[in-house]
Design an enzyme around this catalytic site. Structure first.
Site, PDB file in Angstrom:
ATOM      1  N   ARG A   1      -3.855   6.596   0.938  1.00 34.50           N
ATOM      2  CA  ARG A   1      -4.378   7.813   1.576  1.00 34.50           C
ATOM      3  C   ARG A   1      -3.400   8.515   2.512  1.00 34.50           C
ATOM      4  O   ARG A   1      -3.601   9.662   2.855  1.00 34.50           O
ATOM      5  CB  ARG A   1      -5.663   7.478   2.340  1.00 34.50           C
ATOM      6  CG  ARG A   1      -6.836   7.294   1.414  1.00 34.50           C
ATOM      7  CD  ARG A   1      -8.009   6.680   2.135  1.00 34.50           C
ATOM      8  NE  ARG A   1      -7.668   5.334   2.576  1.00 34.50           N
ATOM      9  CZ  ARG A   1      -8.526   4.506   3.161  1.00 34.50           C
ATOM     10  NH1 ARG A   1      -9.763   4.909   3.396  1.00 34.50           N
ATOM     11  NH2 ARG A   1      -8.149   3.296   3.518  1.00 34.50           N
TER      12      ARG A   1
ATOM     13  N   ARG B   1      -7.622  11.797  -5.293  1.00 33.39           N
ATOM     14  CA  ARG B   1      -8.876  11.207  -4.789  1.00 33.39           C
ATOM     15  C   ARG B   1      -9.991  12.229  -4.600  1.00 33.39           C
ATOM     16  O   ARG B   1     -11.168  11.879  -4.583  1.00 33.39           O
ATOM     17  CB  ARG B   1      -8.616  10.485  -3.453  1.00 33.39           C
ATOM     18  CG  ARG B   1      -8.282   9.038  -3.561  1.00 33.39           C
ATOM     19  CD  ARG B   1      -9.453   8.180  -4.036  1.00 33.39           C
ATOM     20  NE  ARG B   1     -10.259   7.669  -2.948  1.00 33.39           N
ATOM     21  CZ  ARG B   1     -11.557   7.842  -2.828  1.00 33.39           C
ATOM     22  NH1 ARG B   1     -12.215   8.527  -3.720  1.00 33.39           N
ATOM     23  NH2 ARG B   1     -12.204   7.324  -1.815  1.00 33.39           N
TER      24      ARG B   1
ATOM     25  N   ASP C   1      -6.976  -2.523  -7.616  1.00 37.68           N
ATOM     26  CA  ASP C   1      -7.530  -3.107  -6.386  1.00 37.68           C
ATOM     27  C   ASP C   1      -7.790  -4.590  -6.592  1.00 37.68           C
ATOM     28  O   ASP C   1      -8.062  -5.042  -7.699  1.00 37.68           O
ATOM     29  CB  ASP C   1      -8.808  -2.407  -5.941  1.00 37.68           C
ATOM     30  CG  ASP C   1      -9.136  -2.797  -4.497  1.00 37.68           C
ATOM     31  OD1 ASP C   1      -8.545  -2.220  -3.584  1.00 37.68           O
ATOM     32  OD2 ASP C   1      -9.940  -3.730  -4.316  1.00 37.68           O
TER      33      ASP C   1
ATOM     34  N   ARG D   1       0.826  -1.225   0.000  1.00 38.09           N
ATOM     35  CA  ARG D   1       0.000   0.000   0.000  1.00 38.09           C
ATOM     36  C   ARG D   1       0.853   1.265   0.000  1.00 38.09           C
ATOM     37  O   ARG D   1       0.549   2.217   0.722  1.00 38.09           O
ATOM     38  CB  ARG D   1      -0.943   0.044   1.200  1.00 38.09           C
ATOM     39  CG  ARG D   1      -2.099  -0.919   1.156  1.00 38.09           C
ATOM     40  CD  ARG D   1      -3.319  -0.298   0.496  1.00 38.09           C
ATOM     41  NE  ARG D   1      -4.343  -1.327   0.284  1.00 38.09           N
ATOM     42  CZ  ARG D   1      -5.430  -1.453   1.023  1.00 38.09           C
ATOM     43  NH1 ARG D   1      -5.657  -0.609   1.983  1.00 38.09           N
ATOM     44  NH2 ARG D   1      -6.293  -2.413   0.767  1.00 38.09           N
TER      45      ARG D   1
ATOM     46  N   TYR E   1     -14.449 -12.569  -0.488  1.00 41.15           N
ATOM     47  CA  TYR E   1     -15.176 -11.313  -0.762  1.00 41.15           C
ATOM     48  C   TYR E   1     -16.456 -11.586  -1.559  1.00 41.15           C
ATOM     49  O   TYR E   1     -17.493 -10.965  -1.337  1.00 41.15           O
ATOM     50  CB  TYR E   1     -14.296 -10.326  -1.536  1.00 41.15           C
ATOM     51  CG  TYR E   1     -13.366  -9.525  -0.643  1.00 41.15           C
ATOM     52  CD1 TYR E   1     -13.876  -8.554   0.221  1.00 41.15           C
ATOM     53  CD2 TYR E   1     -11.998  -9.729  -0.663  1.00 41.15           C
ATOM     54  CE1 TYR E   1     -13.041  -7.823   1.042  1.00 41.15           C
ATOM     55  CE2 TYR E   1     -11.147  -8.993   0.155  1.00 41.15           C
ATOM     56  CZ  TYR E   1     -11.675  -8.044   1.007  1.00 41.15           C
ATOM     57  OH  TYR E   1     -10.843  -7.317   1.827  1.00 41.15           O
TER      58      TYR E   1
END
Ligand code: CP3
Length: 364
Positions: free
Chosen positions: A46, A55, A91, A42, A167
């Protein structure tokens, strides 16, 4: 005897000199390097102002689907940190869409799959013929590869069959994986069909990425640590192994990563993956022994150590580097992803520490 596990396509053509871009790839193949390569799970995210700025104007999926944006985010993060590898901005869940399962990221809740896969009919309905729809990821990789040429290793990635299946079945993140395990135990045929379909799609998806210029593929089995060893062996291992082998046949090394995997490491290694990604819960030397020195390892700093004072951070970074002891095949990384409030300068400090580390310096 431990098998020598080199990827079929690489060794012959691979250069003997250590170029900046080959340091990371060499380490994946357990070849000697001038210093330990470093990158972060990652690393684009963010915690970085540049990412937050992008974003503001685009959703996560929009960034993934626009090669100009995805490549820009990938490149900016790698350059700002000075790491040895760039992981493509994408992703894990993107392949769900061409399989017929729309999803979205809901603020604060993570991913939500609107119609989770729960029945044999749901599994049968999943499509495996539209992987080409993911070509936007390949186009982003091409742009990143054109930018870095041989200066950095380029990492493509996909989810592992188990983690993606979880998922699809749970409809999002999960604590106990009740629906997933229920399908595994009660409708094993559908479970196996689901993993087969996933392997087919993921193999093609990885092929797109390799053809576009990915040097290495990382397979994220983030939630595999929820499984008992016996269940991993009976219901998951074969599919993971098939995917690992299929990707290696494309001529690139494979990194296989999971979290909370101390008990699963020998079985994860038995997939034949070139590199095993370690979480932080076990000392590196112990985990590497269990994995076997015939594999490279990646890890394994606790991502929350990035919130510690620099002296503590340095102590932990050096501990890991000393534990690796200069043995070929260590890639420095975190044991899981950087979290959103992490101070960027501490991530940059870790890169400096790894670059400056010398094994024989006095340990005062
Ligand atoms: O540099 C990089 O590593 C970024 C590329 C990347 C993303 N997701 C972008 C992203 C990678 C490699 C992933 C993989 C991924 N996605 C995993 C496996 C890695 C792991 O952490 O184990 C998983 C499980 C996912 C699924 C996923 N995506 C979740 C659970 C979430 C929500 C998490 C949260 O904190 O909200 C995401 C969202 C996501 N994917 C973000 C990023 C940068 C943050 C959300 C945003 O920008 O809105």
């Amino acid at each position: 005897m431990e098998p020598l596990n080199e990827s079929p396509g690489l060794p012959e053509s691979f250069p003997d000199t250590i170029l900046d871009g080959s340091r990371f790839i060499r380490a994946c193949l357990r070849r000697p390097v001038d210093r330990t390569p470093v990158w972060f799970l990652r690393q684009a995210g963010r915690y970085m102002q540049e990412y937050r700025d992008v974003r503001k104007h685009h959703t996560l999926v929009e960034i993934c689907k626009q090669p100009d944006l995805a490549s820009e985010v990938t490149i900016t993060a790698a350059e700002k940190l000075g790491v040895d590898a760039a992981i493509i901005f994408a992703d894990l869940l993107l392949p769900l869409e061409p399989m017929g399962l729309p999803f979205e990221f809901q603020a604060g809740e993570g991913p939500v799959v609107h119609h989770p896969v729960r029945t044999a009919e749901d599994v049968r309905a999943l499509r495996t013929d539209r992987t080409e729809d993911l070509a936007y990821v390949a186009r982003a990789i091409q742009k990143v590869a054109a930018h870095f040429r041989n200066r950095l290793g380029i990492i493509g990635f996909c989810g592992a069959p188990f983690t993606l299946a979880s998922y699809m079945i749970e409809g999002g993140g999960s604590k106990n994986y009740i629906h997933t395990k229920q399908m595994m135990y009660r409708d094993t045929l559908s479970w196996r069909l689901l993993l087969d379909k996933l392997v087919k799609v993921l193999e093609e998806y990885c092929r797109l990425q390799v053809l576009a210029g990915a040097d290495v593929i990382q397979i994220f089995d983030s939630w595999v640590g929820s499984l008992a060893v016996a269940d991993y062996r009976e219901y998951v291992l074969e599919a993971s192994k098939r995917l690992v082998l299929a990707v290696q046949k494309m001529g690139v090394p494979v990194i296989y990563f999971g979290v909370d995997t101390a008990g699963l490491l020998p079985d994860m290694a038995s997939t034949g993956a070139d590199v095993i990604g370690l979480d932080w819960r076990q000392p590196l030397e112990e985990a590497w022994r269990v994995v076997g020195h015939g594999h490279a390892v990646q890890g394994n700093l606790d991502p929350i150590t990035l919130f510690a004072p620099l002296e503590v951070l340095e102590l932990r970074v050096k501990e890991i580097l000393r534990a690796a002891n200069g043995r070929p095949g260590h890639i420095f990384n975190l044991g899981h992803g950087i979290v959103p409030t992490t101070p960027v300068q501490n991530v940059q400090a870790v890169v400096r520490m790894v670059k400056e580390f010398r094994l024989n310096e006095p340990t005062l």
